[in-house]
Design a protein around this motif. Structure first.
Motif, PDB file in Angstrom:
ATOM      1  N   ASP A  55       8.842  -4.928 -32.116  1.00  0.00           N
ATOM      2  CA  ASP A  55       9.411  -3.787 -32.819  1.00  0.00           C
ATOM      3  C   ASP A  55       8.892  -2.462 -32.277  1.00  0.00           C
ATOM      4  OD1 ASP A  55       6.840  -3.915 -33.733  1.00  0.00           O
ATOM      5  OD2 ASP A  55       7.344  -3.646 -35.849  1.00  0.00           O
ATOM      6  N   ARG A  56       8.118  -2.510 -31.186  1.00  0.00           N
ATOM      7  CA  ARG A  56       7.716  -1.287 -30.500  1.00  0.00           C
ATOM      8  C   ARG A  56       7.670  -1.568 -29.004  1.00  0.00           C
ATOM      9  NH1 ARG A  56       2.419  -2.099 -33.473  1.00  0.00           N
ATOM     10  NH2 ARG A  56       1.000  -3.164 -32.050  1.00  0.00           N
ATOM     11  N   GLN A  57       7.763  -0.512 -28.224  1.00  0.00           N
ATOM     12  CA  GLN A  57       7.863  -0.655 -26.779  1.00  0.00           C
ATOM     13  C   GLN A  57       6.571  -1.222 -26.206  1.00  0.00           C
ATOM     14  OE1 GLN A  57      10.451  -0.099 -24.676  1.00  0.00           O
ATOM     15  NE2 GLN A  57       9.189  -0.844 -22.998  1.00  0.00           N
ATOM     16  N   PRO A  58       6.640  -2.363 -25.508  1.00  0.00           N
ATOM     17  CA  PRO A  58       5.441  -2.881 -24.849  1.00  0.00           C
ATOM     18  C   PRO A  58       5.135  -2.107 -23.579  1.00  0.00           C
ATOM     19  CG  PRO A  58       7.302  -4.287 -24.375  1.00  0.00           C
ATOM     20  CD  PRO A  58       7.793  -3.233 -25.328  1.00  0.00           C
ATOM     21  N   ALA A  59       3.998  -2.419 -22.963  1.00  0.00           N
ATOM     22  CA  ALA A  59       3.637  -1.752 -21.716  1.00  0.00           C
ATOM     23  C   ALA A  59       4.641  -2.065 -20.613  1.00  0.00           C
ATOM     24  CB  ALA A  59       2.228  -2.167 -21.295  1.00  0.00           C
ATOM     25  N   ALA A  60       5.203  -3.289 -20.603  1.00  0.00           N
ATOM     26  CA  ALA A  60       6.224  -3.662 -19.619  1.00  0.00           C
ATOM     27  C   ALA A  60       7.570  -3.120 -20.080  1.00  0.00           C
ATOM     28  CB  ALA A  60       6.284  -5.178 -19.475  1.00  0.00           C
ATOM     29  N   CYS A  61       8.162  -2.227 -19.296  1.00  0.00           N
ATOM     30  CA  CYS A  61       9.331  -1.481 -19.767  1.00  0.00           C
ATOM     31  C   CYS A  61      10.593  -2.324 -19.818  1.00  0.00           C
ATOM     32  CB  CYS A  61       9.555  -0.263 -18.886  1.00  0.00           C
ATOM     33  SG  CYS A  61       9.913  -0.663 -17.169  1.00  0.00           S
ATOM     34  N   ASP A  62      10.649  -3.487 -19.155  1.00  0.00           N
ATOM     35  CA  ASP A  62      11.875  -4.263 -19.126  1.00  0.00           C
ATOM     36  C   ASP A  62      11.803  -5.514 -19.998  1.00  0.00           C
ATOM     37  OD1 ASP A  62       9.943  -4.982 -17.329  1.00  0.00           O
ATOM     38  OD2 ASP A  62      11.304  -5.724 -15.817  1.00  0.00           O
ATOM     39  N   VAL A  63      10.895  -5.530 -20.971  1.00  0.00           N
ATOM     40  CA  VAL A  63      10.882  -6.553 -22.004  1.00  0.00           C
ATOM     41  C   VAL A  63      11.641  -5.997 -23.200  1.00  0.00           C
ATOM     42  CG1 VAL A  63       9.420  -7.823 -23.618  1.00  0.00           C
ATOM     43  CG2 VAL A  63       8.735  -7.598 -21.233  1.00  0.00           C
ATOM     44  N   GLY A  67       0.803  -1.217   0.000  1.00  0.00           N
ATOM     45  CA  GLY A  67       0.000   0.000   0.000  1.00  0.00           C
ATOM     46  C   GLY A  67       0.832   1.260   0.000  1.00  0.00           C
ATOM     47  N   GLY A  68       2.119   1.127  -0.351  1.00  0.00           N
ATOM     48  CA  GLY A  68       2.992   2.294  -0.380  1.00  0.00           C
ATOM     49  C   GLY A  68       3.616   2.473  -1.741  1.00  0.00           C
ATOM     50  N   VAL A  69       4.714   3.193  -1.802  1.00  0.00           N
ATOM     51  CA  VAL A  69       5.419   3.467  -3.052  1.00  0.00           C
ATOM     52  C   VAL A  69       6.624   2.551  -3.122  1.00  0.00           C
ATOM     53  CG1 VAL A  69       6.643   5.192  -4.393  1.00  0.00           C
ATOM     54  CG2 VAL A  69       4.671   5.857  -3.018  1.00  0.00           C
ATOM     55  N   ALA A  70       6.791   1.868  -4.224  1.00  0.00           N
ATOM     56  CA  ALA A  70       7.874   0.902  -4.352  1.00  0.00           C
ATOM     57  C   ALA A  70       9.228   1.587  -4.292  1.00  0.00           C
ATOM     58  CB  ALA A  70       7.734   0.138  -5.663  1.00  0.00           C
ATOM     59  N   ARG A  71      10.172   0.848  -3.713  1.00  0.00           N
ATOM     60  CA  ARG A  71      11.526   1.405  -3.594  1.00  0.00           C
ATOM     61  C   ARG A  71      12.210   1.456  -4.951  1.00  0.00           C
ATOM     62  NH1 ARG A  71      16.306  -1.433  -1.567  1.00  0.00           N
ATOM     63  NH2 ARG A  71      14.943  -3.211  -1.273  1.00  0.00           N
ATOM     64  N   TRP A  72      11.890   0.507  -5.837  1.00  0.00           N
ATOM     65  CA  TRP A  72      12.454   0.503  -7.181  1.00  0.00           C
ATOM     66  C   TRP A  72      11.460   1.186  -8.102  1.00  0.00           C
ATOM     67  CZ3 TRP A  72      15.278  -4.579  -8.776  1.00  0.00           C
ATOM     68  CH2 TRP A  72      16.288  -4.842  -7.847  1.00  0.00           C
ATOM     69  N   ARG A  73      11.951   2.100  -8.915  1.00  0.00           N
ATOM     70  CA  ARG A  73      11.090   2.823  -9.831  1.00  0.00           C
ATOM     71  C   ARG A  73      11.369   2.354 -11.259  1.00  0.00           C
ATOM     72  NH1 ARG A  73       6.506   4.547  -8.077  1.00  0.00           N
ATOM     73  NH2 ARG A  73       6.678   5.895  -6.268  1.00  0.00           N
ATOM     74  N   ALA A  74      10.362   1.798 -11.908  1.00  0.00           N
ATOM     75  CA  ALA A  74      10.498   1.443 -13.315  1.00  0.00           C
ATOM     76  C   ALA A  74      10.230   2.679 -14.145  1.00  0.00           C
ATOM     77  CB  ALA A  74       9.493   0.349 -13.681  1.00  0.00           C
ATOM     78  N   ALA A  75      10.860   2.737 -15.331  1.00  0.00           N
ATOM     79  CA  ALA A  75      10.600   3.841 -16.242  1.00  0.00           C
ATOM     80  C   ALA A  75       9.135   3.814 -16.658  1.00  0.00           C
ATOM     81  CB  ALA A  75      11.496   3.716 -17.475  1.00  0.00           C
ATOM     82  N   ALA A  76       8.567   5.007 -16.834  1.00  0.00           N
ATOM     83  CA  ALA A  76       7.166   5.072 -17.259  1.00  0.00           C
ATOM     84  C   ALA A  76       7.026   4.466 -18.649  1.00  0.00           C
ATOM     85  CB  ALA A  76       6.717   6.536 -17.283  1.00  0.00           C
ATOM     86  N   PRO A  77       5.967   3.695 -18.876  1.00  0.00           N
ATOM     87  CA  PRO A  77       5.798   3.101 -20.198  1.00  0.00           C
ATOM     88  C   PRO A  77       5.629   4.165 -21.265  1.00  0.00           C
ATOM     89  CG  PRO A  77       3.796   2.863 -18.885  1.00  0.00           C
ATOM     90  CD  PRO A  77       4.866   3.377 -17.974  1.00  0.00           C
ATOM     91  N   ARG A  78       6.181   3.917 -22.438  1.00  0.00           N
ATOM     92  CA  ARG A  78       6.020   4.844 -23.541  1.00  0.00           C
ATOM     93  C   ARG A  78       4.583   4.800 -24.047  1.00  0.00           C
ATOM     94  NH1 ARG A  78      11.296   2.809 -26.947  1.00  0.00           N
ATOM     95  NH2 ARG A  78      12.787   2.933 -25.239  1.00  0.00           N
ATOM     96  N   PRO A  79       4.139   5.875 -24.709  1.00  0.00           N
ATOM     97  CA  PRO A  79       2.787   5.835 -25.256  1.00  0.00           C
ATOM     98  C   PRO A  79       2.676   4.752 -26.315  1.00  0.00           C
ATOM     99  CG  PRO A  79       4.000   7.770 -26.050  1.00  0.00           C
ATOM    100  CD  PRO A  79       4.828   7.147 -24.972  1.00  0.00           C
ATOM    101  N   LEU A  80       1.472   4.270 -26.537  1.00  0.00           N
ATOM    102  CA  LEU A  80       1.270   3.242 -27.539  1.00  0.00           C
ATOM    103  C   LEU A  80       1.730   3.739 -28.897  1.00  0.00           C
ATOM    104  CD1 LEU A  80      -2.276   2.027 -26.476  1.00  0.00           C
ATOM    105  CD2 LEU A  80      -0.091   0.944 -26.012  1.00  0.00           C
ATOM    106  N   ALA A  81       2.374   2.833 -29.655  1.00  0.00           N
ATOM    107  CA  ALA A  81       2.988   3.234 -30.913  1.00  0.00           C
ATOM    108  C   ALA A  81       1.962   3.489 -32.004  1.00  0.00           C
ATOM    109  CB  ALA A  81       3.976   2.152 -31.366  1.00  0.00           C
TER     110      ALA A  81
END
Length: 305
Positions: A270-278, A47-61
């Motif tokens: 060939d485009r950024q998925p919603a999951a930033c670390d794929v 219920g808090g803010v994660a210590r690790w911050r993932a990059a915000a997902p890019r907008p849909l291509a």
């Protein structure tokens, strides 16, 4: 001298794990395939803010498949100049998989039984598009979900084929599908009326594809064997959730052999998925997978890097 932090240490934390990440804490160990999903799970638990911050997902291509039943033409690596037919509810996602590499996974889910485009509306939009577009390589039933989930799928296929015939267009009509609905006889018959059935068959389906309907996936091999013929398409990815390790490729090769496809297509995102670390795989890695398939089964695959 730095003042000691007054913030309490996090009760739950995120660690790297084989092919993914773990959310760890007192009497807790949860595996997630991507960092972003591990962060979301930790937030839900704590219920808090994660210590690790993932990059915000890019907008849909590509926003085109979200608003109307016919879109494009688009330049497809595999199909050339392709006019798309999207049978999903506008702005909603309806799919029997939840792939880690999907660009549409953050769309809201479609409500049951509502919002699907009417067969007549699909036919009218396609007829209008064909009046303007003649230089096409493919008319492709695809979009931002699984088209065979449409409650009137067979009727819609008939409407599409009738428009194509009336227009005098000689372009093949194809479908991109995950094959989970092919066990249903009306769907299978409709699929067989199309010029080509391109069926997703990824390595590590249950981990990477995360199917929502396990029984449908279990029946898929029998359903594919019952189809007139199929082209298998397989997406391979890198990053924490990679499905390109030798054991995964070997098991996938056996599944491809069991499907007895007319052709196999291997590609990566060939485009950024919603999951930033794929991450995408390069052409050389994809060629190595094609070589492994050939060595194990004798089946040739075409690589689209």
């Amino acid at each position: 001298m730095r003042e000691p932090s007054s913030d309490p240490p996090p009760r739950y934390w995120i660690e790297r794990a084989p092919h993914g990440y773990r959310v760890v804490g007192p009497a807790l160990l949860i595996w997630e395939p991507t960092l972003g999903e591990a962060q979301e799970r930790r937030d839900e638990i704590e219920g808090g803010v994660a210590r690790w911050r993932a990059a915000a997902p890019r907008p849909l291509a590509c926003e085109a498949p979200l608003r109307r039943p016919v879109y494009g033409p688009i330049a497809s690596r595999r199909l050339g100049r392709s006019l798309g037919v999207d049978l999903s509810p506008p702005g909603r996602r309806a799919c029997s998989f939840d792939c880690v590499y999907c660009s549409w996974s953050r769309l809201p889910a479609a409500a049951a039984g509502s919002g699907w485009p009417e067969p007549r509306a699909v036919a009218a939009a396609l007829a209008e598009a064909l009046r303007c577009e003649r230089e096409l390589d493919s008319i492709t039933i695809s979009g931002h979900g699984e088209p065979t989930l449409h409650p009137r799928f067979a009727e819609t296929v008939d409407a599409v084929l009738a428009v194509v015939e009336q227009s005098g267009c000689s372009v093949p009509v194809r479908i991109l599908t995950n094959g989970t609905e092919a066990a249903r006889e009306p769907v299978r018959r409709a699929l067989d009326r199309l010029d080509e059935r391109i069926v997703k068959l990824d390595a590590d389906t249950h981990r990477v594809g995360r199917p929502r309907a396990l029984r449908a996936v279990a029946l898929r091999p029998l359903a594919l064997a019952a189809l007139r013929d199929v082209t298998v398409q397989a997406c391979f990815i890198g990053g924490a959730a990679t499905n390109a390790l030798p054991a995964s490729v070997a098991a996938w090769s056996d599944a491809v052999a069991a499907a007895a496809p007319r052709a196999v297509q291997i590609y990566s995102i060939d485009r950024q998925p919603a999951a930033c670390d794929v991450l995408p795989l390069g052409a050389r890695q994809l060629e190595e997978i094609a070589c492994a398939l050939r060595a194990r089964t004798g089946i040739e695959a075409r690589v689209f890097g």
